[in-house]
Write a protein that holds these residues in place. Structure first.
Motif: not given
Length: 51
Positions: A37-44, A32-35
Motif C-alpha cells: 500500500n506504499r505506506e511508510i512502516i518505519g523510519h529513523s 521502510f516502505v510496505d509495497l
C-alpha cells in the motif's frame, strides 16, 4: 522478486532507502516502505546510524 513489485498481501515486500542530507553537518534518513500500500512502516533519522 523477478521485478514483480505488486504484492497481494501486506508486509510481504518491504523496501528501504537510506539517504544522507547535510544540515550544518551530515545526517541520515532511513525509511521502510510496505509495497502493498506504499505506506511508510518505519523510519529513523539522526547524525549516527545507531540513532
Amino acid at each position: 522478486m523477478k521485478r514483480e513489485f505488486d504484492p497481494q498481501e501486506e508486509l510481504t515486500v518491504v523496501v528501504s532507502d537510506l539517504t544522507y542530507v547535510r544540515v550544518k553537518k551530515w545526517h541520515y534518513i532511513c525509511l521502510f516502505v510496505d509495497l502493498y500500500n506504499r505506506e511508510i512502516i518505519g523510519h529513523s533519522a539522526g547524525s549516527n546510524k545507531d540513532t
